[in-house]
Scaffold this motif. Structure first.
Motif, PDB file in Angstrom:
ATOM      1  N   GLN A 132       0.806  -1.217   0.000  1.00  0.00           N
ATOM      2  CA  GLN A 132       0.000   0.000   0.000  1.00  0.00           C
ATOM      3  C   GLN A 132       0.840   1.269   0.000  1.00  0.00           C
ATOM      4  O   GLN A 132       0.522   2.227  -0.700  1.00  0.00           O
ATOM      5  CB  GLN A 132      -0.927   0.007   1.229  1.00  0.00           C
ATOM      6  N   LEU A 133       1.904   1.261   0.812  1.00  0.00           N
ATOM      7  CA  LEU A 133       2.646   2.502   1.022  1.00  0.00           C
ATOM      8  C   LEU A 133       3.855   2.651   0.105  1.00  0.00           C
ATOM      9  O   LEU A 133       4.507   3.702   0.123  1.00  0.00           O
ATOM     10  CB  LEU A 133       3.091   2.605   2.482  1.00  0.00           C
ATOM     11  N   ILE A 155      -5.743   4.574   0.935  1.00  0.00           N
ATOM     12  CA  ILE A 155      -4.413   4.489   1.540  1.00  0.00           C
ATOM     13  C   ILE A 155      -4.465   4.942   2.992  1.00  0.00           C
ATOM     14  O   ILE A 155      -3.894   4.313   3.885  1.00  0.00           O
ATOM     15  CB  ILE A 155      -3.398   5.345   0.755  1.00  0.00           C
ATOM     16  N   VAL A 156      -5.154   6.039   3.244  1.00  0.00           N
ATOM     17  CA  VAL A 156      -5.303   6.555   4.608  1.00  0.00           C
ATOM     18  C   VAL A 156      -6.034   5.541   5.477  1.00  0.00           C
ATOM     19  O   VAL A 156      -5.656   5.294   6.636  1.00  0.00           O
ATOM     20  CB  VAL A 156      -6.067   7.902   4.573  1.00  0.00           C
ATOM     21  N   LEU A 157      -7.072   4.929   4.920  1.00  0.00           N
ATOM     22  CA  LEU A 157      -7.850   3.938   5.658  1.00  0.00           C
ATOM     23  C   LEU A 157      -6.985   2.741   6.024  1.00  0.00           C
ATOM     24  O   LEU A 157      -7.131   2.164   7.108  1.00  0.00           O
ATOM     25  CB  LEU A 157      -9.045   3.488   4.816  1.00  0.00           C
ATOM     26  N   TYR A 158      -6.068   2.362   5.149  1.00  0.00           N
ATOM     27  CA  TYR A 158      -5.188   1.243   5.467  1.00  0.00           C
ATOM     28  C   TYR A 158      -4.331   1.550   6.696  1.00  0.00           C
ATOM     29  O   TYR A 158      -4.110   0.683   7.551  1.00  0.00           O
ATOM     30  CB  TYR A 158      -4.278   0.905   4.285  1.00  0.00           C
ATOM     31  N   ILE A 213       0.773  13.800  -1.833  1.00  0.00           N
ATOM     32  CA  ILE A 213      -0.617  13.588  -2.257  1.00  0.00           C
ATOM     33  C   ILE A 213      -1.464  13.081  -1.093  1.00  0.00           C
ATOM     34  O   ILE A 213      -2.621  13.477  -0.908  1.00  0.00           O
ATOM     35  CB  ILE A 213      -0.678  12.581  -3.427  1.00  0.00           C
ATOM     36  N   TYR A 214      -0.867  12.200  -0.272  1.00  0.00           N
ATOM     37  CA  TYR A 214      -1.615  11.521   0.782  1.00  0.00           C
ATOM     38  C   TYR A 214      -1.539  12.245   2.126  1.00  0.00           C
ATOM     39  O   TYR A 214      -2.274  11.907   3.052  1.00  0.00           O
ATOM     40  CB  TYR A 214      -1.096  10.091   0.940  1.00  0.00           C
ATOM     41  N   ALA A 215      -0.653  13.253   2.227  1.00  0.00           N
ATOM     42  CA  ALA A 215      -0.479  13.966   3.497  1.00  0.00           C
ATOM     43  C   ALA A 215      -1.743  14.687   3.931  1.00  0.00           C
ATOM     44  O   ALA A 215      -1.931  14.966   5.124  1.00  0.00           O
ATOM     45  CB  ALA A 215       0.683  14.952   3.388  1.00  0.00           C
ATOM     46  N   GLU A 216      -2.629  14.987   2.980  1.00  0.00           N
ATOM     47  CA  GLU A 216      -3.871  15.655   3.361  1.00  0.00           C
ATOM     48  C   GLU A 216      -4.751  14.764   4.241  1.00  0.00           C
ATOM     49  O   GLU A 216      -5.705  15.236   4.857  1.00  0.00           O
ATOM     50  CB  GLU A 216      -4.664  16.044   2.108  1.00  0.00           C
ATOM     51  N   GLY A 217      -4.417  13.478   4.324  1.00  0.00           N
ATOM     52  CA  GLY A 217      -5.222  12.554   5.124  1.00  0.00           C
ATOM     53  C   GLY A 217      -4.746  12.379   6.553  1.00  0.00           C
ATOM     54  O   GLY A 217      -5.192  11.457   7.239  1.00  0.00           O
ATOM     55  N   LYS A 218      -3.860  13.273   7.049  1.00  0.00           N
ATOM     56  CA  LYS A 218      -3.308  13.097   8.401  1.00  0.00           C
ATOM     57  C   LYS A 218      -4.400  13.080   9.467  1.00  0.00           C
ATOM     58  O   LYS A 218      -4.429  12.199  10.331  1.00  0.00           O
ATOM     59  CB  LYS A 218      -2.295  14.206   8.693  1.00  0.00           C
ATOM     60  N   PRO A 269     -18.511  17.363   1.526  1.00  0.00           N
ATOM     61  CA  PRO A 269     -18.346  18.572   0.705  1.00  0.00           C
ATOM     62  C   PRO A 269     -17.485  19.641   1.384  1.00  0.00           C
ATOM     63  O   PRO A 269     -16.795  20.405   0.709  1.00  0.00           O
ATOM     64  CB  PRO A 269     -19.790  19.076   0.514  1.00  0.00           C
ATOM     65  N   LEU A 270     -17.505  19.668   2.733  1.00  0.00           N
ATOM     66  CA  LEU A 270     -16.739  20.678   3.461  1.00  0.00           C
ATOM     67  C   LEU A 270     -15.268  20.302   3.606  1.00  0.00           C
ATOM     68  O   LEU A 270     -14.374  21.130   3.394  1.00  0.00           O
ATOM     69  CB  LEU A 270     -17.338  20.899   4.850  1.00  0.00           C
ATOM     70  N   TYR A 271     -15.011  19.058   3.987  1.00  0.00           N
ATOM     71  CA  TYR A 271     -13.647  18.664   4.352  1.00  0.00           C
ATOM     72  C   TYR A 271     -13.099  17.483   3.548  1.00  0.00           C
ATOM     73  O   TYR A 271     -12.018  16.987   3.865  1.00  0.00           O
ATOM     74  CB  TYR A 271     -13.597  18.308   5.847  1.00  0.00           C
ATOM     75  N   GLY A 272     -13.807  17.019   2.543  1.00  0.00           N
ATOM     76  CA  GLY A 272     -13.304  15.939   1.706  1.00  0.00           C
ATOM     77  C   GLY A 272     -13.116  14.645   2.472  1.00  0.00           C
ATOM     78  O   GLY A 272     -13.982  14.213   3.234  1.00  0.00           O
ATOM     79  N   LEU A 273     -11.951  14.018   2.308  1.00  0.00           N
ATOM     80  CA  LEU A 273     -11.720  12.723   2.950  1.00  0.00           C
ATOM     81  C   LEU A 273     -11.630  12.846   4.476  1.00  0.00           C
ATOM     82  O   LEU A 273     -11.979  11.915   5.202  1.00  0.00           O
ATOM     83  CB  LEU A 273     -10.481  12.044   2.376  1.00  0.00           C
ATOM     84  N   THR A 274     -11.196  14.000   4.985  1.00  0.00           N
ATOM     85  CA  THR A 274     -11.198  14.212   6.439  1.00  0.00           C
ATOM     86  C   THR A 274     -12.636  14.226   6.963  1.00  0.00           C
ATOM     87  O   THR A 274     -12.927  13.702   8.041  1.00  0.00           O
ATOM     88  CB  THR A 274     -10.499  15.531   6.805  1.00  0.00           C
ATOM     89  N   GLY A 275     -13.537  14.801   6.183  1.00  0.00           N
ATOM     90  CA  GLY A 275     -14.950  14.810   6.552  1.00  0.00           C
ATOM     91  C   GLY A 275     -15.541  13.415   6.574  1.00  0.00           C
ATOM     92  O   GLY A 275     -16.349  13.081   7.453  1.00  0.00           O
ATOM     93  N   ALA A 276     -15.140  12.573   5.619  1.00  0.00           N
ATOM     94  CA  ALA A 276     -15.613  11.188   5.601  1.00  0.00           C
ATOM     95  C   ALA A 276     -15.153  10.449   6.850  1.00  0.00           C
ATOM     96  O   ALA A 276     -15.914   9.672   7.461  1.00  0.00           O
ATOM     97  CB  ALA A 276     -15.116  10.475   4.350  1.00  0.00           C
ATOM     98  N   ALA A 277     -13.901  10.668   7.259  1.00  0.00           N
ATOM     99  CA  ALA A 277     -13.371  10.021   8.464  1.00  0.00           C
ATOM    100  C   ALA A 277     -14.077  10.537   9.714  1.00  0.00           C
ATOM    101  O   ALA A 277     -14.384   9.758  10.635  1.00  0.00           O
ATOM    102  CB  ALA A 277     -11.873  10.273   8.565  1.00  0.00           C
ATOM    103  N   LEU A 278     -14.346  11.837   9.771  1.00  0.00           N
ATOM    104  CA  LEU A 278     -15.049  12.409  10.921  1.00  0.00           C
ATOM    105  C   LEU A 278     -16.463  11.847  11.024  1.00  0.00           C
ATOM    106  O   LEU A 278     -16.939  11.520  12.125  1.00  0.00           O
ATOM    107  CB  LEU A 278     -15.086  13.933  10.794  1.00  0.00           C
TER     108      LEU A 278
END
Length: 496
Positions: free
Chosen positions: A26-27, A262-265, A335-340, A392-401
């Motif tokens: 994955q990484l 990748i973040v989910l992994y 690219i993936y750092a936005e998923g911290k 829509p507000l926070y993208g993948l961070t919003g999905a995780a929240l």
């Protein structure tokens, strides 16, 4: 708990070999060779849709088989035809949900068409993968019923990842196009499915002869009612757990879904211990609940909960303190750092899941199993609402929240049911000691100077080594787990 510890240790060893392979896949491979995360997002969405349908196609036979196997158990008679009835469920389910998937083609394609049109080009590839995943789960569940999880875990965690290495490298070097990637992807899962089925049938009864008269009307009604409930619960429960990536693909596109995968992994690493301890403890829970032995059930719950909370908490801390190093090391890490923040939110959700999920096992094996259905349906709508608001507000961070919020609400209600209906809870003072451990380890990490300017690898190795060594010492002296203290004393300190 002897067999639980033995099988769990084997499973944990297999899992973490798999984790190392998974980290490499994955990484490194995915981030290096999938320059456009959209293609990887396509594989994940096809997999998640297939997994949802495949899980539904089991028609609740996984937990139902675990719960009712004690009613059939009889080695002399080949378990009274249990295998025949157990096999019948997925066969019917695969046919039924294939028809459902084909009937609802238009609305499904309309949903993905705007942002994830590539999925529609591979719409029919979901059907064979759905069948493969359903039969693979069937084989794993049958091995679990026979209290053997190590080999099926090795197939899933190690075998599948080795196959994925070959497939992804072939794609990365241009030997496979997107279509070849998807076909190879399905074939790889097929090989693992066949391996698990052969093993499961070798360790358990292969007797298909059955006697309809053995299944009394009362038992038949119980099985049908329980399986029907599980099917409804699975529709809501699995949909709730997979809505994040579905809705992210629909709202933001396959590119965001690929990054999120990748973040989910990274967060899934936190969840590894629960796959082993809960799986091997479930048959013991089924037996205890059938016999009405609530003292044994509560003892299992407490032991499973504390060990999973301890393992998942320490793993989350190790992942989180190394996130900057991970993003600096992996190809295209920017690219993936936005998923911290997404890793942190998803990690907390996994800790809650590991700590309290065995309560769901106890409820499902009790006469109160139907209570969870209403709340699951309600929480599904809550999950849809939170995803629609936060993505829509926070993208993948919003999905995780959104996932974290749904997890907190879901397991809070579940524990309320366990407490009120079964008068059981997992909590002891040892859970508080885990919190003390987490705070202490976080403080230790804060005191460690940064070596990232020298090398992210050096910082990662030094930081992780120090935190892990301190964790072992603190776990021992805080007496969080009798089993772990025994292992440290006898195997590491060589005390008798």
């Amino acid at each position: 708990m002897g067999i639980v510890i033995r099988q769990s240790l084997k499973g944990i060893f297999v899992n973490y070999v798999g984790v190392l392979l998974g980290m490499f896949v994955q990484l490194y491979i995915v981030t290096k060779y999938f320059n456009n995360p959209e293609v990887y997002g396509l594989t994940k969405v096809i997999y998640e849709v297939s997994l949802l349908l495949g899980t539904l196609a089991l028609l609740g036979s996984g937990s139902a088989g675990m719960r009712f196997f004690p009613y059939f158990r009889d080695e002399k008679s080949g378990n009274n035809g249990f295998l025949y009835y157990y096999t019948l469920f997925p066969m019917v389910g695969i046919v039924f949900f294939t028809i459902v998937y084909l009937v609802f083609r238009s609305p499904i394609e309309a949903y993905f068409g705007a942002k994830s049109a590539l999925f529609n080009d591979y719409y029919y590839y979901v059907i064979p993968l759905m069948a493969v995943l359903a039969l693979w789960s069937w084989g794993e569940n049958y091995a679990n019923i026979n209290m053997r999880i190590a080999i099926p875990k090795a197939v899933r965690e190690v075998g599948m990842r080795l196959i994925m290495v070959c497939i992804y490298l072939a794609f990365g070097f241009g030997l496979l196009g997107v279509k070849g990637l998807i076909v190879s992807f399905i074939c790889g899962y097929g090989v693992c499915m066949l391996t698990t089925l052969i093993y499961s049938l070798c360790i358990g009864s292969r007797e298909l002869r059955h006697n309809w008269s053995f299944v009394s009307r009362d038992l038949r009604e119980k099985v049908v009612r329980y399986s029907g409930f599980l099917l409804l619960s699975t529709i809501s429960g699995n949909l709730m757990s997979q809505l994040d990536i579905f809705m992210l693909a629909g709202v933001k596109g396959l590119y965001s879904a690929g990054v999120y995968a990748i973040v989910l992994y990274m967060a899934e690493v936190v969840n590894m211990p629960s796959r082993n301890i809960s799986a091997i403890s479930a048959p013991l829970a089924a037996k205890a609940m059938k016999e009405g032995n609530m003292l044994e059930a509560e003892s299992l719950y407490k032991q499973v909960s504390i060990h999973q909370m301890l393992a998942s908490t320490v793993l989350l801390l190790i992942v989180y303190i190394n996130l900057d190093n991970i993003f600096a090391i992996i190809p295209n890490g920017h690219i993936y750092a936005e998923g911290k923040w997404a890793v942190l939110f998803l990690g907390f959700a996994k800790v809650i899941f590991g700590t309290l999920n065995f309560g769901n096992t106890l409820i499902s094996f009790s006469r109160y199993y139907y209570w969870t259905l209403i709340v699951t349906i309600v929480l599904t709508f809550i999950t849809i609402g939170t995803n629609l608001y936060f993505i829509p507000l926070y993208g993948l961070t919003g999905a995780a929240l959104a996932t974290l919020i749904a997890t907190v609400l879901s397991y809070s209600y579940q524990q309320y049911l366990v407490q009120v209906k079964l008068r059981t809870n997992p909590f002891t003072w040892r859970h508080l000691r885990v919190v003390v451990l987490l705070v202490a380890l976080f403080a230790i990490n804060w005191l460690i100077p940064s070596f990232q300017g020298w090398s992210p690898w050096a910082d990662c190795i030094i930081r992780t080594s120090i935190v892990c060594c301190v964790a072992v010492v603190l776990i021992y002296y805080l007496h969080i787990s009798e089993q772990i203290n025994w292992f440290i004393a006898t195997k590491l300190l060589r005390r008798k």
